[in-house]
Design an enzyme around this catalytic site. Structure first.
Site, PDB file in Angstrom:
ATOM      1  N   GLU A   1      -5.748  -6.700   4.443  1.00 22.43           N
ATOM      2  CA  GLU A   1      -5.651  -7.915   3.613  1.00 22.43           C
ATOM      3  C   GLU A   1      -6.803  -7.957   2.615  1.00 22.43           C
ATOM      4  OE1 GLU A   1      -2.801  -8.187   4.600  1.00 22.43           O
ATOM      5  OE2 GLU A   1      -2.816  -9.498   6.344  1.00 22.43           O
TER       6      GLU A   1
ATOM      7  N   THR B   1       0.822  -1.212   0.000  1.00 25.10           N
ATOM      8  CA  THR B   1       0.000   0.000   0.000  1.00 25.10           C
ATOM      9  C   THR B   1       0.861   1.271   0.000  1.00 25.10           C
ATOM     10  OG1 THR B   1      -1.664  -1.230   1.228  1.00 25.10           O
ATOM     11  CG2 THR B   1      -1.864   1.169   1.263  1.00 25.10           C
TER      12      THR B   1
ATOM     13  N   ILE C   1     -25.381  -7.095  24.158  1.00 22.01           N
ATOM     14  CA  ILE C   1     -25.743  -7.957  25.288  1.00 22.01           C
ATOM     15  C   ILE C   1     -25.269  -7.333  26.597  1.00 22.01           C
ATOM     16  CG2 ILE C   1     -25.210 -10.197  26.380  1.00 22.01           C
ATOM     17  CD1 ILE C   1     -25.312 -11.373  23.469  1.00 22.01           C
ATOM     18  N   HIS C   2     -24.151  -6.621  26.545  1.00 19.36           N
ATOM     19  CA  HIS C   2     -23.644  -5.941  27.741  1.00 19.36           C
ATOM     20  C   HIS C   2     -24.478  -4.710  28.093  1.00 19.36           C
ATOM     21  CE1 HIS C   2     -20.079  -8.451  27.403  1.00 19.36           C
ATOM     22  NE2 HIS C   2     -19.619  -7.960  28.531  1.00 19.36           N
TER      23      HIS C   2
ATOM     24  N   THR D   1       2.029  -2.451   8.637  1.00 24.12           N
ATOM     25  CA  THR D   1       1.994  -3.147   9.921  1.00 24.12           C
ATOM     26  C   THR D   1       3.409  -3.533  10.342  1.00 24.12           C
ATOM     27  OG1 THR D   1      -0.218  -3.967   9.479  1.00 24.12           O
ATOM     28  CG2 THR D   1       1.054  -5.171  11.119  1.00 24.12           C
TER      29      THR D   1
ATOM     30  N   GLY E   1     -25.582  -1.077  28.724  1.00 23.87           N
ATOM     31  CA  GLY E   1     -24.805   0.116  29.063  1.00 23.87           C
ATOM     32  C   GLY E   1     -23.353  -0.215  29.354  1.00 23.87           C
TER      33      GLY E   1
END
Lengths: 393, 249
Positions: A371, A131, A345-346, A163, A348
């Site tokens: 990728e 890139t 599901i958590h 990376t 707040g």
């Protein structure tokens, strides 16, 4: 077919023993070290040493070069288990054991393998430079130039979002060896560039949304002179082919990382749902929560099956562009949905940094991007379908 | 000095153990098995003593089914030099194992036998003690520190209310407690090297030991489920509740 050694990997008993040790290492060392890593935004030095000692940097490197010689299935399975912990651990080893080793194995000369593979197996961190500021997946726009001189090649250009660049010893750099664009991307060659080469500098690490501890930076080449034997395979014009083939492998690694992290998020969501009470009972007893858990489990299973199948094909020596792309696209999107449900599901608590859910949510976002973005993979899959159709496959 | 380390293949410590429906034992089918965690500590201690130059060879031995070979391989990958597998498919009772170990000790003449203080499957906590008795050797059990010299070993023991240090004449038997060390992870390179290390295959008959069980398991049950407690405000209320529930008269 090019000569690729598709040996059968490590014997099953030894691999199972390793997988057990790795699970324990992830559970007892890597996960507890996550807060330290996030705080320092770097993989702690003691953990890096342990990862080297564990042999994680050499998993895909042939035994003759000091590695473990895992086959694709075993390699991807290792990544999946490792990726149950925060993404930076995988990130640190992934470019070396994935794309760079793969390119060296398929395209490197004997001398190049002899020089680099043992160093990589011993823990040298690697980068992959495709890139650029003005180009990503479109090779025609690639600007970095390699000009042949009496001493070798002179490199000029900038590679972006690379990376591991701040910690890497070696980078595989894609550069054009022809000013004009040639058919089959023959204007692009791949170079093995030590990052201490005069004229090569690494930019400041980019700040980012998540994946603390994983570093990304520019690699800048300003009249960097490298010897002629730094050209991968010592053949010009093959760089893009090597890059793309290595990417098949890199995509399976990101697919596996997505599955590993989705499992982590789902395990976390499941345990929270059984502990957190509302209206006097654990929220796991509510059917709308159960639906989120069930959808996540089913999608995770689908992604695991896709990855297993693509790995099997790769181990048979088949080209897996469609399968690896499809597995990466599906697994990373699946992971995105699972971490989103984990936050949901958590409730707040999912929005608070005190809980892990919001970190999973931010970390996983990258899986749909690098990728090959989901959109580039759609193009790649469709293009290959059309090609096959035209060829009557 | 040679060190002998017995290791046992047990249900993995992270597995939730279930009792078989017929109450004959715990479910072992499709359950992940690993090296007994106390034995990992023993292997680690022996390998460290070798790395320090105190020990010259570490021999690991396992008594159990053929798959116990995997347990031995893990010990070899941690740094042990060779293995002995005594294959037996039936139950492995402490006394039978201790008798086998005594025979192996006679053959191998180790200076130190380091065992886990107990295996996490039956928690018997007696094989090391029985072995010491059969051999007539000194024993240092529940060790949190092991320091051998030329002809003695100093063992710090974890006992109720503190630590006790004993000095034993070598050869001796030591059993390990949790805090002795933190076992290493077997690395990929060492797992590969372990493939080439030898494992001798034996049977109880080779040692002339009768391993026929002497104990009969009548029944295995889950621990009783605890019912929720209640809070009381006064001592009188407490006594009344205890009387009502028949705990006191």
């Amino acid at each position: 077919m090019p000569a690729i050694s598709h040996h059968n990997g490590m014997d099953e008993a030894s691999f199972t023993a390793f997988a057990d040790q790795l699970d324990r290492y992830v559970r007892d060392r890597l996960i507890p070290a996550e807060p330290r890593m996030i705080e320092a935004n770097a993989v702690p030095a003691d953990i890096l040493t342990e990862m080297r000692d564990m042999g994680l940097f050499g998993i895909t490197i042939p035994e003759d070069y000091g590695g473990a010689g895992l086959n694709v299935s075993q390699y991807v399975e290792t990544i999946r288990r490792l990726a149950y912990a925060a993404p930076a651990y995988r990130s640190t080893i992934s470019i070396g054991v994935g794309m760079v080793t793969s390119a060296l194995k398929t395209g490197g000369t004997a001398a190049q393998k002899q020089r680099w593979l043992p160093q990589l197996a011993a823990g040298m961190i690697a980068s992959f430079g495709l890139t650029e500021p003005g180009s990503g997946s479109d090779s025609a726009a690639l600007q970095t130039r390699a000009v042949r001189t009496a001493e070798g090649y002179v490199l000029n250009g900038t590679k972006r979002y690379i990376t591991n660049a701040p910690n890497a010893g070696l980078a595989l750099i894609m550069a054009r060896t022809s000013a004009e664009n040639l058919p089959r991307n023959a204007h692009i060659s791949a170079f093995l560039v030590p990052l201490d080469t005069p004229g090569v500098t690494v930019g400041k690490p980019d700040r980012k949304m998540g994946q603390a501890g994983a570093t990304i930076a520019d690699i800048i080449m300003d009249d960097a002179t490298i010897p002629a034997d730094a050209l991968l395979g010592e053949v010009e014009g093959k760089g893009f082919e090597h890059a793309m083939r290595s990417l098949d492998n890199g995509r399976l690694s990101v697919a596996a990382a997505s599955v590993g992290y989705a499992r982590r998020a789902l395990d976390t969501a499941l345990s929270y749902a059984t502990e957190r009470k509302a209206f006097g009972e654990p929220i796991a007893s509510f059917q709308l929560i159960q639906a989120m858990l069930a959808d996540s489990r089913a999608e995770l299973y689908a992604a695991e099956c896709m990855i297993a199948d693509a790995c099997r094909l790769a181990d048979e020596g088949r080209r897996t562009t469609i399968e690896a792309s499809a597995a990466k696209m599906f697994a990373s999107e699946m992971c995105g949905r699972v971490v989103d449900r984990c936050v949901q599901i958590h409730g707040g608590a999912g929005y608070l940094s005190e809980y892990e859910a919001e970190r999973f949510f931010r970390d996983a976002r990258l899986y749909r991007i690098y990728e090959g973005t989901t959109q580039i993979l759609q193009l790649l899959i469709a293009r290959n379908m059309l090609k096959e159709f035209a060829a009557g496959v | 000095m040679k060190i002998l380390v017995p290791v046992k293949r047990v249900v993995d410590a992270n597995v939730k153990v279930r009792v078989k429906p017929d109450q004959s034992g715990v479910e072992l089918a499709n359950v992940k098995m690993s090296m007994n965690p106390f034995d990992e500590i023993s292997v680690e201690e022996a390998v460290r003593l070798k790395e320090k130059g105190v020990a010259t060879e570490v021999v690991v031995v396992s008594v159990g089914p053929a798959q116990a070979q995997e347990t031995l391989r893990t010990a070899l990958a941690m740094g042990a030099d060779r293995g002995i597998l005594v294959t037996t498919d039936g139950p492995t009772e402490s006394l039978a194992v201790a008798k086998l170990l005594a025979k192996i000790v006679a053959e191998e003449a180790p200076g130190l036998v380091i065992l886990g203080k107990q295996a996490i499957d039956d928690d018997a906590n007696q094989t090391g003690q029985m072995l010491a008795a059969l051999l007539g050797w000194g024993q240092g059990t529940f060790a949190s520190k092991v320091e051998p010299t030329a002809d003695t070993v100093s063992v710090t023991r974890e006992i109720d209310g503190g630590l006790e240090t004993v000095e034993l004449k070598l050869p001796a038997v030591v059993t390990t407690d949790l805090r002795l060390n933190e076992p290493r992870y077997a690395s990929l390179p060492n797992i590969m090297k372990a493939k080439a290390k030898p494992i001798a295959n034996k049977t109880p008959a080779d040692y002339g030991v009768d391993v026929t069980p002497r104990l009969t398991t009548l029944k295995v049950t889950e621990p009783p489920k605890r019912s929720a407690g209640i809070k009381v405000k006064t001592v009188d209320e407490l006594i009344e509740k205890l009387k009502n529930s028949g705990v006191i008269a």
